[in-house]
Write a protein that holds these residues in place. Structure first.
Motif, PDB file in Angstrom:
ATOM      1  N   ASP A   1     -30.810 -20.396  17.215  1.00 46.43           N
ATOM      2  CA  ASP A   1     -30.718 -18.852  17.485  1.00 46.43           C
ATOM      3  C   ASP A   1     -31.745 -18.108  17.514  1.00 46.43           C
ATOM      4  OD1 ASP A   1     -27.802 -19.216  17.910  1.00 46.43           O
ATOM      5  OD2 ASP A   1     -27.851 -20.328  16.039  1.00 46.43           O
TER       6      ASP A   1
ATOM      7  N   GLN B   1     -21.220  -5.302   6.648  1.00 42.65           N
ATOM      8  CA  GLN B   1     -22.300  -6.122   6.894  1.00 42.65           C
ATOM      9  C   GLN B   1     -22.294  -5.755   8.484  1.00 42.65           C
ATOM     10  OE1 GLN B   1     -22.327  -9.306   8.944  1.00 42.65           O
ATOM     11  NE2 GLN B   1     -24.732  -9.033   8.959  1.00 42.65           N
TER      12      GLN B   1
ATOM     13  N   MET C   1     -27.277  -7.617  14.282  1.00 48.65           N
ATOM     14  CA  MET C   1     -26.018  -7.991  13.626  1.00 48.65           C
ATOM     15  C   MET C   1     -26.157  -8.654  12.516  1.00 48.65           C
ATOM     16  SD  MET C   1     -23.924  -7.098  15.916  1.00 48.65           S
ATOM     17  CE  MET C   1     -24.918  -5.805  17.181  1.00 48.65           C
ATOM     18  N   LEU C   2     -27.554  -8.848  12.039  1.00 45.65           N
ATOM     19  CA  LEU C   2     -27.634  -9.516  10.824  1.00 45.65           C
ATOM     20  C   LEU C   2     -27.751  -8.795   9.665  1.00 45.65           C
ATOM     21  CD1 LEU C   2     -30.349 -12.468  11.994  1.00 45.65           C
ATOM     22  CD2 LEU C   2     -27.706 -12.708  11.760  1.00 45.65           C
TER      23      LEU C   2
ATOM     24  N   GLU D   1     -22.705 -20.714   4.178  1.00 41.79           N
ATOM     25  CA  GLU D   1     -21.814 -19.943   4.914  1.00 41.79           C
ATOM     26  C   GLU D   1     -20.487 -19.542   4.187  1.00 41.79           C
ATOM     27  OE1 GLU D   1     -19.964 -20.868   9.356  1.00 41.79           O
ATOM     28  OE2 GLU D   1     -19.588 -22.498   8.064  1.00 41.79           O
TER      29      GLU D   1
ATOM     30  N   GLU E   1     -32.022 -25.018  21.311  1.00 43.11           N
ATOM     31  CA  GLU E   1     -31.174 -24.062  21.317  1.00 43.11           C
ATOM     32  C   GLU E   1     -30.875 -23.417  19.848  1.00 43.11           C
ATOM     33  OE1 GLU E   1     -27.657 -24.499  23.737  1.00 43.11           O
ATOM     34  OE2 GLU E   1     -28.670 -23.601  25.548  1.00 43.11           O
TER      35      GLU E   1
ATOM     36  N   MET F   1     -27.006 -27.185  12.681  1.00 45.66           N
ATOM     37  CA  MET F   1     -26.268 -26.375  13.674  1.00 45.66           C
ATOM     38  C   MET F   1     -24.935 -26.898  14.057  1.00 45.66           C
ATOM     39  SD  MET F   1     -29.471 -26.382  16.303  1.00 45.66           S
ATOM     40  CE  MET F   1     -28.838 -25.729  17.976  1.00 45.66           C
TER      41      MET F   1
ATOM     42  N   PHE G   1     -29.518  -9.166  18.384  1.00 48.43           N
ATOM     43  CA  PHE G   1     -28.964 -10.167  17.624  1.00 48.43           C
ATOM     44  C   PHE G   1     -29.597 -10.197  16.004  1.00 48.43           C
ATOM     45  CE2 PHE G   1     -30.551 -14.237  15.559  1.00 48.43           C
ATOM     46  CZ  PHE G   1     -29.253 -14.753  15.487  1.00 48.43           C
TER      47      PHE G   1
ATOM     48  N   ALA H   1     -23.210 -15.954   3.654  1.00 50.26           N
ATOM     49  CA  ALA H   1     -24.425 -15.718   4.247  1.00 50.26           C
ATOM     50  C   ALA H   1     -24.376 -15.383   5.920  1.00 50.26           C
ATOM     51  CB  ALA H   1     -25.302 -17.163   4.440  1.00 50.26           C
ATOM     52  N   CYS H   2     -25.157 -14.567   6.524  1.00 50.74           N
ATOM     53  CA  CYS H   2     -25.035 -14.349   7.842  1.00 50.74           C
ATOM     54  C   CYS H   2     -25.662 -15.296   8.689  1.00 50.74           C
ATOM     55  CB  CYS H   2     -25.485 -12.764   7.889  1.00 50.74           C
ATOM     56  SG  CYS H   2     -26.982 -12.721   7.819  1.00 50.74           S
TER      57      CYS H   2
ATOM     58  N   SER I   1     -22.738 -28.046  11.816  1.00 51.67           N
ATOM     59  CA  SER I   1     -22.005 -28.099  10.561  1.00 51.67           C
ATOM     60  C   SER I   1     -21.608 -26.726  10.226  1.00 51.67           C
ATOM     61  CB  SER I   1     -22.769 -28.468   9.223  1.00 51.67           C
ATOM     62  OG  SER I   1     -23.861 -27.757   9.113  1.00 51.67           O
ATOM     63  N   VAL I   2     -22.111 -25.504  10.956  1.00 46.14           N
ATOM     64  CA  VAL I   2     -21.762 -24.364  10.601  1.00 46.14           C
ATOM     65  C   VAL I   2     -21.458 -23.371  12.006  1.00 46.14           C
ATOM     66  CG1 VAL I   2     -22.644 -24.076   8.444  1.00 46.14           C
ATOM     67  CG2 VAL I   2     -24.066 -23.522  10.304  1.00 46.14           C
ATOM     68  N   THR I   3     -20.747 -22.324  11.677  1.00 46.63           N
ATOM     69  CA  THR I   3     -20.628 -21.477  13.063  1.00 46.63           C
ATOM     70  C   THR I   3     -21.735 -20.138  13.043  1.00 46.63           C
ATOM     71  OG1 THR I   3     -18.919 -20.023  12.154  1.00 46.63           O
ATOM     72  CG2 THR I   3     -18.116 -22.164  13.402  1.00 46.63           C
ATOM     73  N   ILE I   4     -22.252 -19.831  11.697  1.00 47.62           N
ATOM     74  CA  ILE I   4     -23.101 -18.771  11.636  1.00 47.62           C
ATOM     75  C   ILE I   4     -24.601 -19.198  12.383  1.00 47.62           C
ATOM     76  CG2 ILE I   4     -22.139 -17.762   9.631  1.00 47.62           C
ATOM     77  CD1 ILE I   4     -24.094 -19.388   7.961  1.00 47.62           C
ATOM     78  N   PRO I   5     -25.097 -18.191  12.761  1.00 44.62           N
ATOM     79  CA  PRO I   5     -26.575 -18.667  13.342  1.00 44.62           C
ATOM     80  C   PRO I   5     -27.719 -19.498  12.551  1.00 44.62           C
ATOM     81  CG  PRO I   5     -26.195 -16.304  13.525  1.00 44.62           C
ATOM     82  CD  PRO I   5     -25.279 -16.831  12.677  1.00 44.62           C
ATOM     83  N   VAL I   6     -28.284 -20.541  13.235  1.00 43.01           N
ATOM     84  CA  VAL I   6     -29.139 -21.338  12.637  1.00 43.01           C
ATOM     85  C   VAL I   6     -30.616 -21.040  13.092  1.00 43.01           C
ATOM     86  CG1 VAL I   6     -29.857 -23.651  12.455  1.00 43.01           C
ATOM     87  CG2 VAL I   6     -27.270 -23.100  12.063  1.00 43.01           C
TER      88      VAL I   6
ATOM     89  N   GLU J   1     -21.701 -10.781  11.467  1.00 42.01           N
ATOM     90  CA  GLU J   1     -21.256 -12.210  11.303  1.00 42.01           C
ATOM     91  C   GLU J   1     -19.766 -12.026  10.961  1.00 42.01           C
ATOM     92  OE1 GLU J   1     -23.133 -14.111  13.249  1.00 42.01           O
ATOM     93  OE2 GLU J   1     -21.589 -15.244  12.401  1.00 42.01           O
TER      94      GLU J   1
ATOM     95  N   SER K   1     -19.035 -13.612   7.341  1.00 42.45           N
ATOM     96  CA  SER K   1     -19.523 -12.818   6.368  1.00 42.45           C
ATOM     97  C   SER K   1     -18.823 -11.460   5.928  1.00 42.45           C
ATOM     98  CB  SER K   1     -21.080 -12.181   6.579  1.00 42.45           C
ATOM     99  OG  SER K   1     -21.900 -13.327   6.900  1.00 42.45           O
TER     100      SER K   1
END
Lengths: 224, 299
Positions: free
Chosen positions: B96, A12, B13-14, B32, B94, B68, B10, B36-37, B70-75, A61, A64
């Motif tokens: 993402d 990924q 990266m997804l 997450e 803010e 935002m 950005f 999920a990315c 609750s998770v560290t992945i982008p929102v 990520e 991921s």
């Protein structure tokens, strides 16, 4: 002719960018004159991994990447590969997180972000904040890359190296002067190496329009 | 190098990842953990918006903020087409990435948001090359197919990615003057079109979206050339969201491996029942009727 295969972990994230940058450097580098035939491959399976002399773990990520590595069944082979001292390894951004021995701000998702625990550093994920704090900065890397004093460095939701756990093996390559909102200036470690075979960067050389960092990786790590 | 690189980087990266619609922090955590990315924070998923027939707006920032945290992945979160004030609010929050989305009721039937004015990056829907390039020219740093959100019918997303691919392919034999004519037709600068013609792909990441309901759907769109997948209503409208979410992530990684796709397609429980596209009348333009095609919104 010595055949060398550089793999780019393709589970990924921005792996094609690394493949393209490495191929450009190889086409440009005339390494054949020195007896090297270098090939770049994408790595998704253990079989592909076993062919490689070097491995690049790209940005993406980190949660991921870690979860996918487990589910596709390559995780344990990745651990064995990166811990082999004869292999050359480079992690950028999420790749750096994936290689770190310890994450200082894991909070709730400690159970989902397993790392390969190779590099004796502890890191902070998203150290600068969210995407709105992502930035580009010109950096002077001439202390370790000849004449490279103006490298446009891209930081995207970047981690930083918070602590070096074993100063005997891990050397800082670059610390970034970063002014916090409070006006205080911090020195943040964003590039380091462990022994002579592992390179870690918290930024994305594969997003710069500049091939010098990839050339440095090939010449100072892969071909050394 | 420009600030645009921070935005488009950005999105890069997804790639190879799955972005899931979620309406609660609990769902965001499930997403997450499934790999999920990124997640798209919404008050209602498109399948439920379809039923209401009411005006659909930006979600409550309080609820987005909870996701935002609750998770560290982008929102990501959605704003109405042309509603630049909703975008200002989400930028201040803010998030993402902002999705200027045809799934919500447009605020302006003439103009999309001038996305270059924002530091936050935007993703926009497109059903053909001209639409994709108009959005990129306005500053979008990521494109997704429109598909037909909330239906569980993948055929519109397939149509849109094929259309974009075909139109990019058709550029390769055009002379400079023909490219100028095409650029005028698309209402975009000729330099942008020339860039697409020489690279033979869009200058930004292009995800699939709209109607993805199964691991096979995700793999289909990846094989057709998408860089990654948005899954909206499909996951949390199924009987076993955790299992389906993981299966779609795995199918997106292994999109070219039928053996792996077979494994992850088994025993997923009841999937989203869906609405077939043929049952929704085409009715372009401004309509308060909830029974309409969302992909016809935006231009």
């Amino acid at each position: 002719m010595k055949n060398i295969i550089i793999g780019v972990l393709a589970l990924q994230g921005a792996y094609i960018e690394h493949v393209n940058f490495l191929n450009t450097c190889i086409a440009d580098g005339d390494y054949g004159i020195n007896g090297f035939d270098i090939t770049v491959i994408e790595v998704r399976t253990s079989k592909e991994l076993q062919k490689c002399n070097a491995l690049v773990i790209p940005g993406g990520e980190s949660t991921s990447m870690s979860l996918i590595a487990r589910r596709v069944g390559i995780f344990d082979d990745l651990i064995a590969f990166v811990h082999d001292k004869n292999k050359v390894i480079w992690g950028t951004c999420a790749g750096l997180i994936f290689l770190a021995k310890k994450i200082d701000n894991v909070d709730h998702n400690a159970d989902i972000l397993d790392t390969l625990k190779l590099v004796d550093v502890s890191i902070l994920r998203n150290a600068f904040g969210r995407q709105s704090q992502s930035f580009i900065k010109s950096c002077d890397f001439s202390s370790f890359i000849n004449d490279c004093d103006d490298y446009e460095t891209v930081f995207i939701r970047a981690p930083v190296i918070n602590k070096i756990l074993d100063p005997g093996t891990v050397k800082i390559l670059y610390s970034l002067e970063y002014e916090k909102e409070s006006g205080e200036v911090d020195n943040l470690i964003v590039a380091a190496k462990q022994n002579d075979n592992v390179l870690i960067t918290s930024f994305h050389p594969e997003l710069s329009d500049d091939f010098r960092f990839h050339k440095y990786f090939i010449e100072d790590f892969v071909l050394k | 190098m420009s600030d645009f690189k921070i935005k488009s980087g950005f999105a890069q990266m997804l790639k190879g990842g799955v972005i899931m619609d979620v309406v609660t922090p609990e769902q965001a955590i499930i997403a997450e953990k499934a790999g999920a990315c990124a997640v798209m924070a919404l008050e209602k998923i498109p399948a439920d918006m379809r039923k209401t027939g009411s005006v659909c707006r930006m979600s409550d920032p309080k609820m987005i903020k909870e996701i935002m945290e609750s998770v560290t992945i982008p929102v990501m979160a959605k704003v109405r087409i042309g509603h630049f004030v909703e975008a200002q609010i989400l930028e201040t929050l803010e998030v993402d990435c902002i999705d200027e989305s045809e799934v919500l009721t447009p605020a302006d039937w003439t103009h999309h948001i001038d996305k270059k004015k924002f530091k936050t990056l935007f993703v926009c829907g497109a059903k053909n090359l001209g639409e994709a390039l108009r959005r990129i020219n306005e500053g979008a740093a990521m494109i997704r197919t429109k598909g037909e959100a909330g239906t569980g019918d993948v055929s519109e997303a397939v149509k849109h990615i094929n259309q974009i691919t075909r139109e990019i392919e058709s550029l390769k034999d055009l002379s400079t003057s023909e490219l100028e004519i095409r650029a005028a037709e698309y209402r975009v600068p000729v330099d942008l079109l020339k860039e697409v013609a020489s690279k033979r792909c869009l200058p930004v990441v292009n995800f699939a979206a709209g109607g993805v309901a199964t691991p096979a759907d995700a793999a289909l769109l990846m094989q057709l050339g998408c860089d990654g997948v948005f899954v909206g209503s499909g996951i949390f409208k199924s009987s076993n969201p955790e299992k389906l979410a993981k299966a779609i992530v795995e199918a997106t990684t292994n999109y070219n491996d039928p053996q792996k796709l077979l494994e992850v397609s088994k025993d997923l429980g009841d999937l989203m029942p869906g609405i077939s596209i043929g049952s929704i009348p085409t009715k372009p333009g401004h309509s308060s009727d909830n029974n309409k095609r969302l992909s016809e919104i935006g231009w």
